[in-house]
Design a protein around this motif. Sequence first.
Motif, PDB file in Angstrom:
ATOM      1  N   LYS A 185       0.821  -1.215   0.000  1.00  0.00           N
ATOM      2  CA  LYS A 185       0.000   0.000   0.000  1.00  0.00           C
ATOM      3  C   LYS A 185       0.853   1.263   0.000  1.00  0.00           C
ATOM      4  O   LYS A 185       0.529   2.248  -0.679  1.00  0.00           O
ATOM      5  N   ILE A 186       1.951   1.271   0.765  1.00  0.00           N
ATOM      6  CA  ILE A 186       2.810   2.449   0.857  1.00  0.00           C
ATOM      7  C   ILE A 186       3.424   2.770  -0.506  1.00  0.00           C
ATOM      8  O   ILE A 186       3.474   3.919  -0.942  1.00  0.00           O
ATOM      9  N   THR A 187       3.869   1.717  -1.212  1.00  0.00           N
ATOM     10  CA  THR A 187       4.478   1.904  -2.540  1.00  0.00           C
ATOM     11  C   THR A 187       3.458   2.459  -3.530  1.00  0.00           C
ATOM     12  O   THR A 187       3.762   3.378  -4.303  1.00  0.00           O
ATOM     13  N   ILE A 188       2.247   1.900  -3.508  1.00  0.00           N
ATOM     14  CA  ILE A 188       1.182   2.355  -4.417  1.00  0.00           C
ATOM     15  C   ILE A 188       0.827   3.807  -4.133  1.00  0.00           C
ATOM     16  O   ILE A 188       0.695   4.629  -5.046  1.00  0.00           O
ATOM     17  N   THR A 189       0.674   4.135  -2.834  1.00  0.00           N
ATOM     18  CA  THR A 189       0.329   5.494  -2.434  1.00  0.00           C
ATOM     19  C   THR A 189       1.389   6.484  -2.888  1.00  0.00           C
ATOM     20  O   THR A 189       1.082   7.550  -3.443  1.00  0.00           O
ATOM     21  N   THR A 190       2.649   6.125  -2.673  1.00  0.00           N
ATOM     22  CA  THR A 190       3.761   6.990  -3.069  1.00  0.00           C
ATOM     23  C   THR A 190       3.782   7.189  -4.578  1.00  0.00           C
ATOM     24  O   THR A 190       4.002   8.306  -5.076  1.00  0.00           O
ATOM     25  N   PHE A 191       3.523   6.127  -5.319  1.00  0.00           N
ATOM     26  CA  PHE A 191       3.500   6.178  -6.783  1.00  0.00           C
ATOM     27  C   PHE A 191       2.426   7.147  -7.268  1.00  0.00           C
ATOM     28  O   PHE A 191       2.696   8.026  -8.104  1.00  0.00           O
ATOM     29  N   TYR A 192       1.194   7.014  -6.748  1.00  0.00           N
ATOM     30  CA  TYR A 192       0.106   7.901  -7.141  1.00  0.00           C
ATOM     31  C   TYR A 192       0.392   9.345  -6.731  1.00  0.00           C
ATOM     32  O   TYR A 192       0.064  10.296  -7.444  1.00  0.00           O
ATOM     33  N   LEU A 193       0.978   9.492  -5.554  1.00  0.00           N
ATOM     34  CA  LEU A 193       1.298  10.808  -5.016  1.00  0.00           C
ATOM     35  C   LEU A 193       2.264  11.557  -5.927  1.00  0.00           C
ATOM     36  O   LEU A 193       2.031  12.711  -6.309  1.00  0.00           O
ATOM     37  N   VAL A 194       3.333  10.881  -6.311  1.00  0.00           N
ATOM     38  CA  VAL A 194       4.341  11.490  -7.184  1.00  0.00           C
ATOM     39  C   VAL A 194       3.748  11.824  -8.551  1.00  0.00           C
ATOM     40  O   VAL A 194       3.974  12.916  -9.090  1.00  0.00           O
ATOM     41  N   LEU A 195       2.959  10.883  -9.100  1.00  0.00           N
ATOM     42  CA  LEU A 195       2.323  11.127 -10.400  1.00  0.00           C
ATOM     43  C   LEU A 195       1.410  12.349 -10.347  1.00  0.00           C
ATOM     44  O   LEU A 195       1.426  13.193 -11.247  1.00  0.00           O
ATOM     45  N   ASN A 196       0.594  12.455  -9.286  1.00  0.00           N
ATOM     46  CA  ASN A 196      -0.350  13.563  -9.172  1.00  0.00           C
ATOM     47  C   ASN A 196       0.370  14.896  -9.076  1.00  0.00           C
ATOM     48  O   ASN A 196      -0.031  15.879  -9.708  1.00  0.00           O
ATOM     49  N   ILE A 197       1.432  14.945  -8.283  1.00  0.00           N
ATOM     50  CA  ILE A 197       2.196  16.192  -8.147  1.00  0.00           C
ATOM     51  C   ILE A 197       2.792  16.596  -9.497  1.00  0.00           C
ATOM     52  O   ILE A 197       2.707  17.752  -9.923  1.00  0.00           O
ATOM     53  N   ILE A 198       3.378  15.609 -10.197  1.00  0.00           N
ATOM     54  CA  ILE A 198       4.006  15.888 -11.504  1.00  0.00           C
ATOM     55  C   ILE A 198       2.966  16.373 -12.513  1.00  0.00           C
ATOM     56  O   ILE A 198       3.138  17.413 -13.162  1.00  0.00           O
ATOM     57  N   PHE A 199       1.853  15.630 -12.644  1.00  0.00           N
ATOM     58  CA  PHE A 199       0.826  15.988 -13.622  1.00  0.00           C
ATOM     59  C   PHE A 199       0.197  17.347 -13.320  1.00  0.00           C
ATOM     60  O   PHE A 199      -0.069  18.133 -14.240  1.00  0.00           O
TER      61      PHE A 199
END
Length: 311
Positions: free
Chosen positions: A3-17
């Motif tokens: 869950k932590i990895t998935i959350t971090t992945f979505y978090l980084v993508l959202n900030i970038i986009f």
Amino acid sequence: MNKITITTFYLVLNIIFSIVIVLLNKWLYVHIGFPNVTLSMIHFIVTFVGLVICEKMDVFCIKDVAIKDMLLIAMTFCGFVVLTNLSLAHNTVGTYQVAKMLTTPCVIIMQIIFYKKHFSILVKLTLIPITLGVIINFYYDLHFNVLGTIYATLGVLVTSLYQVWVNRKQREFQMDPMQLLYYQAPLSAAMLFVIVPFLEPIGNTLTHEWSFLDAMMVLLSSIVAFFVNLTSYWIIGYMSPLTYNMVGHSKFCLLLLGGSIIFHESLAINQLIGITLTLVGIILYAHVKMKDNDSTVSESTLEEGKPLHKR
């Protein structure tokens, strides 16, 4: 992946986009002079195509609802996207981003006046630094212009109205944001298709000498706009509202930096004071709102006689 990895992945993508879409749109306005309403219409079309693909991949399911029930919310969706893009086109990235922060107090005021909703005194007090900070930023903006201020003000009002109505429609029809967007995007695109000939010079757009880079930037902007929505919905499902708010603050700061570096937008010292005041107000608001929500949940759980569990 855990869950932590998935959350971090979505978090980084959202900030970038989220950062890329603002900078891309600003680039299109500055370097190509791409018409605003036309760009918004293209975004809606690409978003709808993306949602159709997501539905086929079982990311969400379509919920049947009468088109007439979606017309008003589609109109405000058009309004808030077009007006915020016009604000971006006529203001600096920093001023555009600071103005958006006024949406929080505006939503609260609308809910108090029209829906008699109650907010604690602490929540109301946090609106003071937010509003004061925005006013200071606009007053000392080195690139201040009346038209940009008008677009920013109208954008805040329509965005606030849209957010209030979306919240009510979600409860009324028991629909998630993607299900609502599935109806909003094509309806909004159709509305803009009708009004574009009256608002923008189509001939200039069609006869423009389009380079490969120009076309790719428009397409990229549309795809990124879709992914901003998609990653936002994913993150809300994995993170607490407070954490999501904090992500917003980091995007706020990075966009100011991006606007300063890419578009050489200088900031007066008084603007920095206003921006800091706004950011402090937003952080205080998020903190107080979360405490209020936790208290409400705790009281509700105790009344039902259920044991409390620590998160």
